[in-house]
Design a protein around this motif. Structure first.
Motif, PDB file in Angstrom:
ATOM      1  N   LEU A 133       0.858  -1.173   0.000  1.00 18.34           N
ATOM      2  CA  LEU A 133       0.000   0.000   0.000  1.00 18.34           C
ATOM      3  C   LEU A 133       0.900   1.230   0.000  1.00 18.34           C
ATOM      4  CD1 LEU A 133      -2.928   1.136   0.287  1.00 18.34           C
ATOM      5  CD2 LEU A 133      -2.547   1.103   2.769  1.00 18.34           C
ATOM      6  N   SER A 134       0.731   2.128  -0.968  1.00 19.73           N
ATOM      7  CA  SER A 134       1.697   3.212  -1.134  1.00 19.73           C
ATOM      8  C   SER A 134       1.028   4.556  -1.381  1.00 19.73           C
ATOM      9  CB  SER A 134       2.656   2.903  -2.289  1.00 19.73           C
ATOM     10  OG  SER A 134       1.944   2.791  -3.518  1.00 19.73           O
ATOM     11  N   TYR A 135       1.802   5.616  -1.058  1.00 17.76           N
ATOM     12  CA  TYR A 135       1.411   6.992  -1.342  1.00 17.76           C
ATOM     13  C   TYR A 135       2.620   7.706  -1.914  1.00 17.76           C
ATOM     14  CZ  TYR A 135       0.406  11.937  -0.686  1.00 17.76           C
ATOM     15  OH  TYR A 135       0.233  13.276  -0.903  1.00 17.76           O
ATOM     16  N   GLY A 136       2.417   8.464  -2.981  1.00 19.44           N
ATOM     17  CA  GLY A 136       3.535   9.164  -3.600  1.00 19.44           C
ATOM     18  C   GLY A 136       3.133  10.517  -4.141  1.00 19.44           C
ATOM     19  N   GLU A 137       4.140  11.355  -4.348  1.00 22.17           N
ATOM     20  CA  GLU A 137       3.927  12.677  -4.922  1.00 22.17           C
ATOM     21  C   GLU A 137       4.969  12.951  -5.997  1.00 22.17           C
ATOM     22  OE1 GLU A 137       3.782  15.875  -2.157  1.00 22.17           O
ATOM     23  OE2 GLU A 137       2.031  15.094  -1.072  1.00 22.17           O
ATOM     24  N   GLY A 138       4.522  13.602  -7.066  1.00 23.13           N
ATOM     25  CA  GLY A 138       5.416  14.094  -8.097  1.00 23.13           C
ATOM     26  C   GLY A 138       5.473  15.605  -7.992  1.00 23.13           C
ATOM     27  N   ALA A 143       1.323  16.263  -8.673  1.00 26.46           N
ATOM     28  CA  ALA A 143       0.434  15.107  -8.690  1.00 26.46           C
ATOM     29  C   ALA A 143       0.647  14.264  -7.443  1.00 26.46           C
ATOM     30  CB  ALA A 143       0.671  14.266  -9.935  1.00 26.46           C
ATOM     31  N   GLU A 144      -0.440  13.651  -6.959  1.00 26.29           N
ATOM     32  CA  GLU A 144      -0.393  12.726  -5.833  1.00 26.29           C
ATOM     33  C   GLU A 144      -0.937  11.375  -6.276  1.00 26.29           C
ATOM     34  OE1 GLU A 144      -2.523  14.305  -2.559  1.00 26.29           O
ATOM     35  OE2 GLU A 144      -1.371  16.165  -2.459  1.00 26.29           O
ATOM     36  N   VAL A 166      -1.132  -7.233  -9.992  1.00 21.27           N
ATOM     37  CA  VAL A 166      -2.088  -6.229 -10.418  1.00 21.27           C
ATOM     38  C   VAL A 166      -2.048  -5.086  -9.412  1.00 21.27           C
ATOM     39  CG1 VAL A 166      -3.966  -7.389  -9.182  1.00 21.27           C
ATOM     40  CG2 VAL A 166      -4.502  -5.797 -11.042  1.00 21.27           C
ATOM     41  N   GLY A 167      -2.195  -3.850  -9.915  1.00 21.55           N
ATOM     42  CA  GLY A 167      -2.180  -2.688  -9.047  1.00 21.55           C
ATOM     43  C   GLY A 167      -3.366  -1.783  -9.333  1.00 21.55           C
ATOM     44  N   PHE A 168      -3.916  -1.192  -8.260  1.00 16.71           N
ATOM     45  CA  PHE A 168      -5.049  -0.277  -8.376  1.00 16.71           C
ATOM     46  C   PHE A 168      -4.693   1.021  -7.659  1.00 16.71           C
ATOM     47  CE2 PHE A 168      -6.517  -4.628  -7.961  1.00 16.71           C
ATOM     48  CZ  PHE A 168      -7.317  -4.793  -9.085  1.00 16.71           C
ATOM     49  N   GLY A 169      -5.202   2.147  -8.155  1.00 12.67           N
ATOM     50  CA  GLY A 169      -4.917   3.384  -7.472  1.00 12.67           C
ATOM     51  C   GLY A 169      -5.592   4.569  -8.109  1.00 12.67           C
ATOM     52  N   SER A 170      -5.188   5.750  -7.660  1.00 15.38           N
ATOM     53  CA  SER A 170      -5.736   6.983  -8.208  1.00 15.38           C
ATOM     54  C   SER A 170      -4.650   8.047  -8.246  1.00 15.38           C
ATOM     55  CB  SER A 170      -6.924   7.475  -7.377  1.00 15.38           C
ATOM     56  OG  SER A 170      -6.505   7.836  -6.072  1.00 15.38           O
ATOM     57  N   ILE A 171      -4.754   8.936  -9.215  1.00 14.51           N
ATOM     58  CA  ILE A 171      -3.852  10.076  -9.358  1.00 14.51           C
ATOM     59  C   ILE A 171      -4.688  11.355  -9.253  1.00 14.51           C
ATOM     60  CG2 ILE A 171      -2.376  11.352 -10.952  1.00 14.51           C
ATOM     61  CD1 ILE A 171      -1.361   8.788 -12.059  1.00 14.51           C
ATOM     62  N   GLU A 177      -8.985  14.113 -10.831  1.00 15.00           N
ATOM     63  CA  GLU A 177      -8.664  12.805 -10.259  1.00 15.00           C
ATOM     64  C   GLU A 177      -8.951  11.733 -11.294  1.00 15.00           C
ATOM     65  OE1 GLU A 177      -9.792   9.954  -6.431  1.00 15.00           O
ATOM     66  OE2 GLU A 177     -10.602  11.986  -6.585  1.00 15.00           O
ATOM     67  N   ALA A 178      -8.054  10.751 -11.396  1.00 16.97           N
ATOM     68  CA  ALA A 178      -8.211   9.682 -12.376  1.00 16.97           C
ATOM     69  C   ALA A 178      -7.885   8.341 -11.740  1.00 16.97           C
ATOM     70  CB  ALA A 178      -7.312   9.917 -13.586  1.00 16.97           C
ATOM     71  N   ASP A 179      -8.651   7.315 -12.111  1.00 16.96           N
ATOM     72  CA  ASP A 179      -8.386   5.957 -11.645  1.00 16.96           C
ATOM     73  C   ASP A 179      -7.332   5.312 -12.529  1.00 16.96           C
ATOM     74  OD1 ASP A 179     -10.321   6.098  -9.631  1.00 16.96           O
ATOM     75  OD2 ASP A 179     -11.908   5.541 -11.044  1.00 16.96           O
ATOM     76  N   VAL A 180      -6.465   4.528 -11.911  1.00 14.76           N
ATOM     77  CA  VAL A 180      -5.388   3.880 -12.650  1.00 14.76           C
ATOM     78  C   VAL A 180      -5.352   2.389 -12.324  1.00 14.76           C
ATOM     79  CG1 VAL A 180      -3.994   5.986 -12.664  1.00 14.76           C
ATOM     80  CG2 VAL A 180      -3.690   4.333 -10.824  1.00 14.76           C
ATOM     81  N   ILE A 181      -4.836   1.619 -13.242  1.00 15.15           N
ATOM     82  CA  ILE A 181      -4.663   0.183 -13.042  1.00 15.15           C
ATOM     83  C   ILE A 181      -3.417  -0.262 -13.784  1.00 15.15           C
ATOM     84  CG2 ILE A 181      -6.108  -0.430 -15.026  1.00 15.15           C
ATOM     85  CD1 ILE A 181      -7.020  -2.903 -13.436  1.00 15.15           C
ATOM     86  N   SER A 182      -2.731  -1.240 -13.216  1.00 12.01           N
ATOM     87  CA  SER A 182      -1.581  -1.840 -13.892  1.00 12.01           C
ATOM     88  C   SER A 182      -1.579  -3.330 -13.594  1.00 12.01           C
ATOM     89  CB  SER A 182      -0.259  -1.208 -13.410  1.00 12.01           C
ATOM     90  OG  SER A 182      -0.061  -1.449 -12.027  1.00 12.01           O
ATOM     91  N   TYR A 183      -1.060  -4.105 -14.532  1.00  9.51           N
ATOM     92  CA  TYR A 183      -0.930  -5.542 -14.315  1.00  9.51           C
ATOM     93  C   TYR A 183       0.168  -6.072 -15.214  1.00  9.51           C
ATOM     94  CZ  TYR A 183      -4.365  -5.198 -18.144  1.00  9.51           C
ATOM     95  OH  TYR A 183      -5.038  -4.850 -19.286  1.00  9.51           O
TER      96      TYR A 183
END
Length: 253
Positions: A133-138, A143-144, A166-171, A177-183
């Motif tokens: 579980l992660s939190y990041g900032e650019g 962007a968060e 698989v990864g789920f998150g939001s930017i 705000e946008a939903d993101v996914i990676s796998y």
């Protein structure tokens, strides 16, 4: 490219008391090819990364893993450094991590990003389940990012593994705000006669609300030190993921 290769070696040498004194670790070199589609505009590219990780401790007490990588693409260069603090036994691992990365695009644009989070692994007989579980900032793109990553690695033999995740998150950025996914999928094989392994993988990432997606393929070679099989490295060595957070969407941002 030379300065980035020297930089990766220096980062590991400074961060660790001594690579030779550490329990285990690895150094790897990989090639990546990526294709991206952003709002109907297509682009592709390729690049190289040099990375490594070393770890010690964690057998019923606190352990540490340090990792670093540098990369060079057709029109950008990047680096990432990270650290993990954890406790591990024969059944599970639990800990936290932090990493910082920088991408410098030819022409003067530069992005700094950092990520913090919690991570864990659960060990079955020949399968490892993992979560982060992660939190990041650019900073430079305002962007968060928040994300949840889930994965599994299965060992067909002690030196041959397949993995998937698989990864789920939001930017959030600029009021949107946008939903993101990676796998993705991956595999690694270590030769019985030498501490050398070959690895490869496929990764897909997309930002639905921005109509953006990217696919990447990677292959590489890894030198493993510490005298471990891949299964032993997974259960008692430098097995924690490098990078994460905003970094996984570098092809889109």
């Amino acid at each position: 490219m030379k300065k980035y290769l020297l930089g990766a070696a220096a980062l590991l040498a400074i961060a660790a008391p001594s690579v030779a004194a550490a329990q285990n670790g690895y150094v790897d070199l990989s090639y990546q090819s990526a294709e991206a589609d952003v709002g109907g505009l297509e682009a592709d590219g390729e690049g190289w990364t040099l990375g490594g990780a070393t770890s010690w401790g964690g057998d019923g007490t606190f352990g540490v893993q340090l990792d670093a990588l540098v990369g060079e693409a057709e029109d950008s260069s990047s680096y990432n450094v990270g650290g993990h603090l954890f406790t591990r036994n024969g059944n599970y691992l639990f800990g936290g991590f932090a990493n910082y990365g920088n991408t410098d695009v030819d022409g003067g644009d530069e992005v700094d990003a950092w990520t913090v989070g919690l991570e864990g692994q659960y060990y079955l007989s020949r399968t490892t389940l993992d979560a982060a579980l992660s939190y990041g900032e650019g900073d430079d793109i305002d962007a968060e990012f928040t994300g949840l990553d889930l994965g599994a690695t299965h060992f067909l033999t002690d030196n041959f593994s397949f993995s998937g995740g698989v990864g789920f998150g939001s930017i959030e950025g600029a009021g949107d705000e946008a939903d993101v996914i990676s796998y993705g999928l991956g595999a690694e094989y270590q030769f019985a006669s030498a501490p050398i392994s070959l690895f490869g993988g496929w990764q897909h990432a997309e930002i639905d609300d921005a109509d953006a997606e990217a696919d990447s393929l990677s292959v590489g070679v890894r030198y493993n030190f510490g005298g471990q099989t891949l299964l032993e490295r997974n259960r008692s060595g430098a097995s924690l993921s490098r990078g994460g957070g905003l970094g996984r969407f570098a092809g889109l941002l």
